[in-house]
Structures are given as C-alpha cells and as structure tokens.
Design an enzyme around this catalytic site. Structure first.
Site, PDB file in Angstrom:
ATOM      1  N   ASN A 122      32.444  52.536  37.297  1.00 40.43           N
ATOM      2  CA  ASN A 122      32.030  51.158  37.030  1.00 40.43           C
ATOM      3  C   ASN A 122      31.274  50.602  38.226  1.00 40.43           C
ATOM      4  O   ASN A 122      30.461  49.698  38.076  1.00 40.43           O
ATOM      5  CB  ASN A 122      33.262  50.262  36.823  1.00 40.43           C
ATOM      6  CG  ASN A 122      34.055  50.689  35.622  1.00 40.43           C
ATOM      7  OD1 ASN A 122      33.508  50.801  34.532  1.00 40.43           O
ATOM      8  ND2 ASN A 122      35.341  50.943  35.811  1.00 40.43           N
ATOM      9  N   GLY A 182      29.620  38.466  33.773  1.00 37.96           N
ATOM     10  CA  GLY A 182      30.593  38.095  34.807  1.00 37.96           C
ATOM     11  C   GLY A 182      30.169  38.425  36.224  1.00 37.96           C
ATOM     12  O   GLY A 182      30.926  38.175  37.169  1.00 37.96           O
ATOM     13  N   LYS A 242      42.584  48.424  39.284  1.00 39.39           N
ATOM     14  CA  LYS A 242      41.470  47.658  39.862  1.00 39.39           C
ATOM     15  C   LYS A 242      40.192  47.623  39.007  1.00 39.39           C
ATOM     16  O   LYS A 242      39.149  47.219  39.513  1.00 39.39           O
ATOM     17  CB  LYS A 242      41.137  48.222  41.239  1.00 39.39           C
ATOM     18  CG  LYS A 242      40.737  49.689  41.199  1.00 39.39           C
ATOM     19  CD  LYS A 242      40.043  50.149  42.455  1.00 39.39           C
ATOM     20  CE  LYS A 242      39.525  51.561  42.289  1.00 39.39           C
ATOM     21  NZ  LYS A 242      38.714  52.041  43.371  1.00 39.39           N
ATOM     22  N   SER A 288      41.030  40.646  47.765  1.00 38.26           N
ATOM     23  CA  SER A 288      39.621  40.932  47.456  1.00 38.26           C
ATOM     24  C   SER A 288      38.797  39.661  47.531  1.00 38.26           C
ATOM     25  O   SER A 288      39.307  38.552  47.276  1.00 38.26           O
ATOM     26  CB  SER A 288      39.563  41.490  46.027  1.00 38.26           C
ATOM     27  OG  SER A 288      38.230  41.504  45.574  1.00 38.26           O
ATOM     28  N   ASN A 323      32.964  44.871  49.681  1.00 36.27           N
ATOM     29  CA  ASN A 323      32.734  46.044  48.811  1.00 36.27           C
ATOM     30  C   ASN A 323      32.867  47.351  49.587  1.00 36.27           C
ATOM     31  O   ASN A 323      31.892  47.792  50.218  1.00 36.27           O
ATOM     32  CB  ASN A 323      31.351  45.950  48.161  1.00 36.27           C
ATOM     33  CG  ASN A 323      31.295  44.886  47.079  1.00 36.27           C
ATOM     34  OD1 ASN A 323      31.554  43.724  47.348  1.00 36.27           O
ATOM     35  ND2 ASN A 323      30.997  45.286  45.868  1.00 36.27           N
ATOM     36  N   TYR A 341      42.127  41.147  36.342  1.00 38.31           N
ATOM     37  CA  TYR A 341      42.249  41.849  37.631  1.00 38.31           C
ATOM     38  C   TYR A 341      42.168  40.845  38.786  1.00 38.31           C
ATOM     39  O   TYR A 341      43.027  40.805  39.664  1.00 38.31           O
ATOM     40  CB  TYR A 341      41.150  42.914  37.777  1.00 38.31           C
ATOM     41  CG  TYR A 341      40.981  43.368  39.210  1.00 38.31           C
ATOM     42  CD1 TYR A 341      41.966  44.131  39.833  1.00 38.31           C
ATOM     43  CD2 TYR A 341      39.856  42.998  39.959  1.00 38.31           C
ATOM     44  CE1 TYR A 341      41.835  44.519  41.159  1.00 38.31           C
ATOM     45  CE2 TYR A 341      39.722  43.392  41.290  1.00 38.31           C
ATOM     46  CZ  TYR A 341      40.711  44.148  41.886  1.00 38.31           C
ATOM     47  OH  TYR A 341      40.591  44.518  43.208  1.00 38.31           O
ATOM     48  N   LYS A 356      45.019  39.165  41.892  1.00 39.86           N
ATOM     49  CA  LYS A 356      44.870  38.996  43.351  1.00 39.86           C
ATOM     50  C   LYS A 356      45.200  37.563  43.760  1.00 39.86           C
ATOM     51  O   LYS A 356      45.916  37.329  44.733  1.00 39.86           O
ATOM     52  CB  LYS A 356      43.443  39.353  43.789  1.00 39.86           C
ATOM     53  CG  LYS A 356      43.051  40.812  43.565  1.00 39.86           C
ATOM     54  CD  LYS A 356      43.884  41.753  44.408  1.00 39.86           C
ATOM     55  CE  LYS A 356      43.547  43.203  44.187  1.00 39.86           C
ATOM     56  NZ  LYS A 356      44.581  44.123  44.679  1.00 39.86           N
TER      57      LYS A 356
HETATM   58  P1  NAD Z   1      42.619  53.389  44.102  1.00 42.59           P
HETATM   59  O1  NAD Z   1      42.835  53.284  42.645  1.00 42.59           O
HETATM   60  O2  NAD Z   1      41.828  54.513  44.633  1.00 42.59           O
HETATM   61  O3  NAD Z   1      44.023  53.374  44.863  1.00 42.59           O
HETATM   62  C1  NAD Z   1      45.156  52.737  44.356  1.00 42.59           C
HETATM   63  C2  NAD Z   1      46.314  53.728  44.432  1.00 42.59           C
HETATM   64  O4  NAD Z   1      47.490  53.086  43.977  1.00 42.59           O
HETATM   65  C3  NAD Z   1      46.098  54.962  43.555  1.00 42.59           C
HETATM   66  O5  NAD Z   1      46.406  56.116  44.302  1.00 42.59           O
HETATM   67  C4  NAD Z   1      47.101  54.767  42.402  1.00 42.59           C
HETATM   68  O6  NAD Z   1      47.571  56.003  41.912  1.00 42.59           O
HETATM   69  C5  NAD Z   1      48.179  53.949  43.084  1.00 42.59           C
HETATM   70  N1  NAD Z   1      48.956  53.076  42.196  1.00 42.59           N
HETATM   71  C6  NAD Z   1      48.487  52.213  41.255  1.00 42.59           C
HETATM   72  N2  NAD Z   1      49.512  51.589  40.671  1.00 42.59           N
HETATM   73  C7  NAD Z   1      50.647  52.039  41.253  1.00 42.59           C
HETATM   74  C8  NAD Z   1      52.023  51.752  41.087  1.00 42.59           C
HETATM   75  N3  NAD Z   1      52.446  50.878  40.172  1.00 42.59           N
HETATM   76  N4  NAD Z   1      52.914  52.403  41.866  1.00 42.59           N
HETATM   77  C9  NAD Z   1      52.508  53.306  42.786  1.00 42.59           C
HETATM   78  N5  NAD Z   1      51.220  53.624  42.989  1.00 42.59           N
HETATM   79  C10 NAD Z   1      50.301  52.992  42.227  1.00 42.59           C
HETATM   80  O7  NAD Z   1      41.975  51.986  44.566  1.00 42.59           O
HETATM   81  P2  NAD Z   1      41.367  51.557  45.973  1.00 42.59           P
HETATM   82  O8  NAD Z   1      39.915  51.360  45.794  1.00 42.59           O
HETATM   83  O9  NAD Z   1      41.864  52.428  47.047  1.00 42.59           O
HETATM   84  O10 NAD Z   1      42.003  50.115  46.106  1.00 42.59           O
HETATM   85  C11 NAD Z   1      43.234  49.886  46.763  1.00 42.59           C
HETATM   86  C12 NAD Z   1      43.588  48.423  46.639  1.00 42.59           C
HETATM   87  O11 NAD Z   1      42.529  47.638  47.188  1.00 42.59           O
HETATM   88  C13 NAD Z   1      43.771  47.939  45.197  1.00 42.59           C
HETATM   89  O12 NAD Z   1      44.845  47.040  45.148  1.00 42.59           O
HETATM   90  C14 NAD Z   1      42.477  47.245  44.897  1.00 42.59           C
HETATM   91  O13 NAD Z   1      42.630  46.234  43.944  1.00 42.59           O
HETATM   92  C15 NAD Z   1      42.120  46.662  46.259  1.00 42.59           C
HETATM   93  N6  NAD Z   1      40.685  46.413  46.391  1.00 42.59           N
HETATM   94  C16 NAD Z   1      39.810  47.427  46.158  1.00 42.59           C
HETATM   95  C17 NAD Z   1      38.446  47.181  46.245  1.00 42.59           C
HETATM   96  C18 NAD Z   1      37.439  48.280  45.937  1.00 42.59           C
HETATM   97  O14 NAD Z   1      36.281  47.947  45.675  1.00 42.59           O
HETATM   98  N7  NAD Z   1      37.789  49.554  45.995  1.00 42.59           N
HETATM   99  C19 NAD Z   1      37.981  45.893  46.588  1.00 42.59           C
HETATM  100  C20 NAD Z   1      38.915  44.891  46.843  1.00 42.59           C
HETATM  101  C21 NAD Z   1      40.272  45.165  46.743  1.00 42.59           C
HETATM  102  N1  UDP Z   2      25.670  47.606  39.611  1.00 48.35           N
HETATM  103  C1  UDP Z   2      24.574  48.143  38.961  1.00 48.35           C
HETATM  104  N2  UDP Z   2      24.736  49.308  38.260  1.00 48.35           N
HETATM  105  C2  UDP Z   2      25.915  49.965  38.167  1.00 48.35           C
HETATM  106  C3  UDP Z   2      27.032  49.422  38.866  1.00 48.35           C
HETATM  107  C4  UDP Z   2      26.873  48.234  39.567  1.00 48.35           C
HETATM  108  O1  UDP Z   2      23.476  47.581  39.003  1.00 48.35           O
HETATM  109  O2  UDP Z   2      26.003  50.999  37.501  1.00 48.35           O
HETATM  110  C5  UDP Z   2      25.505  46.367  40.390  1.00 48.35           C
HETATM  111  C6  UDP Z   2      26.390  45.247  39.876  1.00 48.35           C
HETATM  112  O3  UDP Z   2      25.740  44.526  38.848  1.00 48.35           O
HETATM  113  C7  UDP Z   2      26.577  44.423  41.163  1.00 48.35           C
HETATM  114  C8  UDP Z   2      26.525  45.454  42.285  1.00 48.35           C
HETATM  115  O4  UDP Z   2      25.899  46.611  41.723  1.00 48.35           O
HETATM  116  O5  UDP Z   2      25.487  43.555  41.318  1.00 48.35           O
HETATM  117  C9  UDP Z   2      27.890  45.834  42.827  1.00 48.35           C
HETATM  118  O6  UDP Z   2      28.706  46.177  41.717  1.00 48.35           O
HETATM  119  P1  UDP Z   2      30.173  46.749  41.902  1.00 48.35           P
HETATM  120  O7  UDP Z   2      30.791  46.867  40.537  1.00 48.35           O
HETATM  121  O8  UDP Z   2      30.111  47.969  42.753  1.00 48.35           O
HETATM  122  O9  UDP Z   2      30.912  45.634  42.770  1.00 48.35           O
HETATM  123  P2  UDP Z   2      31.343  44.117  42.408  1.00 48.35           P
HETATM  124  O10 UDP Z   2      30.385  43.578  41.402  1.00 48.35           O
HETATM  125  O11 UDP Z   2      32.719  44.202  41.904  1.00 48.35           O
HETATM  126  O12 UDP Z   2      31.233  43.385  43.691  1.00 48.35           O
END
Ligand code: NAD
Ligand code: UDP
Length: 339
Positions: free
Chosen positions: A199, A295, A85, A125, A180, A150, A154
């Site tokens: 990040n 971006g 991710k 997402s 978020n 990434y 999705k």
């Molecule tokens: P995370 O990295 O904490 O959890 C993902 C888990 O999947 C991890 O435990 C990792 O070890 C496991 N994993 C990755 N690839 C794998 C594979 N090939 N086989 C088995 N396990 C695998 O991330 P998260 O924040 O919990 O996010 C979960 C999902 O939600 C992701 O698909 C992410 O893209 C999506 N998502 C997250 C956010 C966010 O901001 N955290 C926002 C939108 C969508």
């Molecule tokens: N951001 C920031 N400093 C950081 C990390 C993020 O100012 O160290 C800002 C980023 O520019 C965005 C917001 O916080 O405007 C949320 O960023 P994040 O990466 O958490 O989420 P996303 O941009 O993927 O929605």
C-alpha cells in the site's frame, strides 16, 4: 544494563530498533505473534548484532503470555511496535484494529503496572495530526479525529497513555510520532517485507525496481504542491530506530508524558522519490499518473526541533541513502524473507 521488551520486534521498525538498542548497550527481548512478520528475521537480527536476542512468541492481547515474559525477565522498559497498520484494511475491519491495537496496548500497560515496570515507548504516527492546518508540524499542532480506524487507534492509545500517566505518576510515557519510515539496514539483511501488493510508496517502488510490479501508480498530480504530487517527510528507518534509543536514554525512569516528532523536517514529493529511486537503480523507474487516493493528506512534514533539543537526536541519512538501502534490501531479497 536495562532490559527492554520490544513488542512487535520482528516487524519492520522493531527489528531495526532491536539492533540499535543492542548497539547502544541495552538488552532486548523480542515478543511477537508474527501476524505481519516472519520468524526468519530473528536469525538475521542475531547475525547483525552477533548476539542471541531472546524471543518469546505471543500476542499483546494475552495477559497470560505477557505475564510469562515479565516473570521470565526483569523488564525495565517496553517499546510497543505491536499493531496492525494498514489504513484500507482498518476501514474494512475496524473492530479487529481496535481489538489488536487498543485492547492490546491496554493489556500491555495493565501488565506493566502489575509488574511495576513504568517505562513505555509507543509507536505513534503523524497520522494523529490529520490534514494539517499548516506545516511543518510541531508537537503542539492539534491532534485531530482520524479519518480511518487505524489512525484513530493511535489517537486513542495516546490518550489512554496520558490518562494512565496522570493516574500512576511513576509512568514515563513516551509517544513517538513517526513520519514516513523508509530504507533498510545497510547490510541488506533486514528490511520491509509487506504481505501482498504494498500500500505504501517505498515498498511499491522497490517491487517495481526488481520487476515484481510493472510500474508505479502515482496517486494524483493536481495537488497544490510544487509538482502537483503529495509531500511527505520520509525518514530512514535506522535514524528512526536511533530515535528510540535517544528517547530511552532521556526518558528512562522520569515521570511524565513526553511527545516527540521523529521526522527529518524536509518534505519530498512522490516525484522526488521516483527521481531518487531512479538514481539508486541507475535507470528510469516506470510510473503512470492515476487518480487521487481517497483520504490522502496533501502535505505532511515535521518540525523535529524538539527531539533535537531534548533528546540530542537528529535524522542524518539522506534521501539517496534511503533509496539505495531500500533497493539493496529488495535486490538481495526479491521475495522478502521468503527467500
Ligand atoms: P510491522 O507490521 O512490520 O510490525 C509490527 C509487528 O507487530 C509485526 O511483527 C507483527 O507481527 C506484530 N504484531 C502485530 N500485532 C501483534 C499483537 N497483537 N501481538 C504481538 N505482535 C503483534 O509494522 P512497522 O512498520 O514496523 O510498524 C510498527 C509500529 O509503528 C506499528 O504500531 C505502526 O502502526 C507504527 N507506525 C508505522 C509507520 C510506518 O509507516 N511503517 C508509521 C507510523 C507508525
Ligand atoms: N503513493 C503513490 N502510489 C503508491 C503508493 C503511495 O502515489 O502506490 C503516494 C500516496 O498517495 C502518498 C505518498 O505516496 O502521497 C505516500 O504514501 P504512503 O502510503 O507511503 O504514506 P502515507 O500516505 O500514509 O503518508
């Protein structure tokens, strides 16, 4: 009660969702390859739920490992959190992202079809909306070509799910578009534990708060927003986890594709987040303004009305709770699960 396979269940959102599933009476099975999580989380989940949640180590790209799970348990539905991710990493490693996310989801869906398991929930997402033409975003807002691999995984997985549902109408495909996710379980036992320098905004803030990082860099303060910093829809991860339970309750064994935004409907700026966090820790959190991040979307927040109307779900936790719970987790576990 139904048995739900939670792929990526050791990760940030997955671990919180397992807890809410168990609370709601579902049986969960966790499947993870620990590529971005640690085994220590499993014991914490057991401690919070008071149950031993079955776990199988494996990769969603491995047909054999998935078949072993489906042969061991009678799985009724799958929530797929397993994915890579990191936006920046995906730009450097596009093939790895397509392989892990898209090929992984493809293999998982193929094994589900083989075992006649037709209930699928996918972690999508708000990134699928790209730079929005207008906010708030409804589920009808256009899905756009993403500006990084990434995000495109999705978009592509959503499309694959929709096409498979048309071909195999028994499928219930639920595409949940998260905004978020932030915060942590109120126990402070589980939370977000990114590898290396975070990040994302919230884990960066928590690491500044515990002194692991000196100050926050705010990326850009000249955006066309009320205070010049970008606006996002931050949602407490426990609310998000409950959204999955609501989606399961509503969509299990229905035929169709169901798309929901999971957000609060409220946009907060980066400076709003710094303020809330400073309040949670009882002192001013140090920050500096830095150049814009390439971006970045200017404003992104949900219209969550569809999820409320159809799933009876609504995010309830406040920004102060998000900040306090994030801090509580980091304070109790300054080095994450490495403690
Ligand atoms: P995370 O990295 O904490 O959890 C993902 C888990 O999947 C991890 O435990 C990792 O070890 C496991 N994993 C990755 N690839 C794998 C594979 N090939 N086989 C088995 N396990 C695998 O991330 P998260 O924040 O919990 O996010 C979960 C999902 O939600 C992701 O698909 C992410 O893209 C999506 N998502 C997250 C956010 C966010 O901001 N955290 C926002 C939108 C969508
Ligand atoms: N951001 C920031 N400093 C950081 C990390 C993020 O100012 O160290 C800002 C980023 O520019 C965005 C917001 O916080 O405007 C949320 O960023 P994040 O990466 O958490 O989420 P996303 O941009 O993927 O929605």
């Amino acid at each position: 009660m139904s048995v739900i396979l939670v792929t990526g269940g050791a990760g940030y959102i997955g671990s919180h969702t397992v807890i809410e599933l168990v609370k709601a009476g579902y049986d969960a099975v966790i499947f993870d390859n620990f590529s971005n999580s640690k085994p220590a989380v499993l014991e914490r989940i057991n401690r919070i739920t008071g149950k031993h949640i079955p776990f199988m180590a494996g990769d969603i790209r491995s047909r054999e490992q998935l078949e072993a799970v489906f042969s061991t348990y009678k799985i009724d539905g799958v929530i797929n959190f397993a994915g890579l991710k990191a936006v920046g990493e995906s730009v450097k490693k596009p093939l790895e992202y397509y392989d892990n996310n898209v090929s992984g989801a493809r293999t998982l869906l193929s094994v589900m079809r083989e075992f006649k398991c037709y209930n699928f929930i996918f972690s999508s997402s708000a990134t699928v909306y790209g730079e929005p033409d207008s906010v708030p975003l409804t589920e009808e807002s256009p899905v756009k070509r993403a500006n990084c691999p990434y995000g495109q995984t999705k978009v592509d997985i959503e499309y694959m799910c929709q096409e498979l549902q048309k071909a195999v109408p028994e499928f219930s495909m639920v595409l949940l578009r998260y905004f978020n996710p932030v915060g942590a379980h109120e126990s402070g036992l589980i939370g977000e534990d990114p590898r290396g320098i975070p990040n994302n905004l919230m884990p960066y803030l928590t690491q500044v708060a515990v002194g692991r990082l000196p100050y926050l860099n705010i990326f850009g303060n000249d955006y066309p927003t009320p205070d010049g910093t970008c606006v996002r829809d931050y949602i407490h991860v426990v609310d998000l986890a409950k959204g999955h339970v609501a989606a399961l309750n509503h969509c299990l064994n229905k035929s169709g594709t169901f798309i929901y935004n999971l957000g609060t409907g409220v946009g907060y700026s980066v400076l709003d987040m710094v303020k809330a966090f400073s309040k949670a820790i009882g002192r001013e959190l140090p920050y500096k303004f830095a150049p814009r991040r390439a971006g970045d979307v200017v404003q992104c927040y949900a219209d969550p009305a569809k999820a409320q109307r159809e799933l009876g779900w609504k995010a309830l936790k406040t920004l102060d709770e998000m900040a306090a719970d994030s801090y509580n987790w980091q304070k109790n576990n300054p080095n994450g699960y490495d403690d």
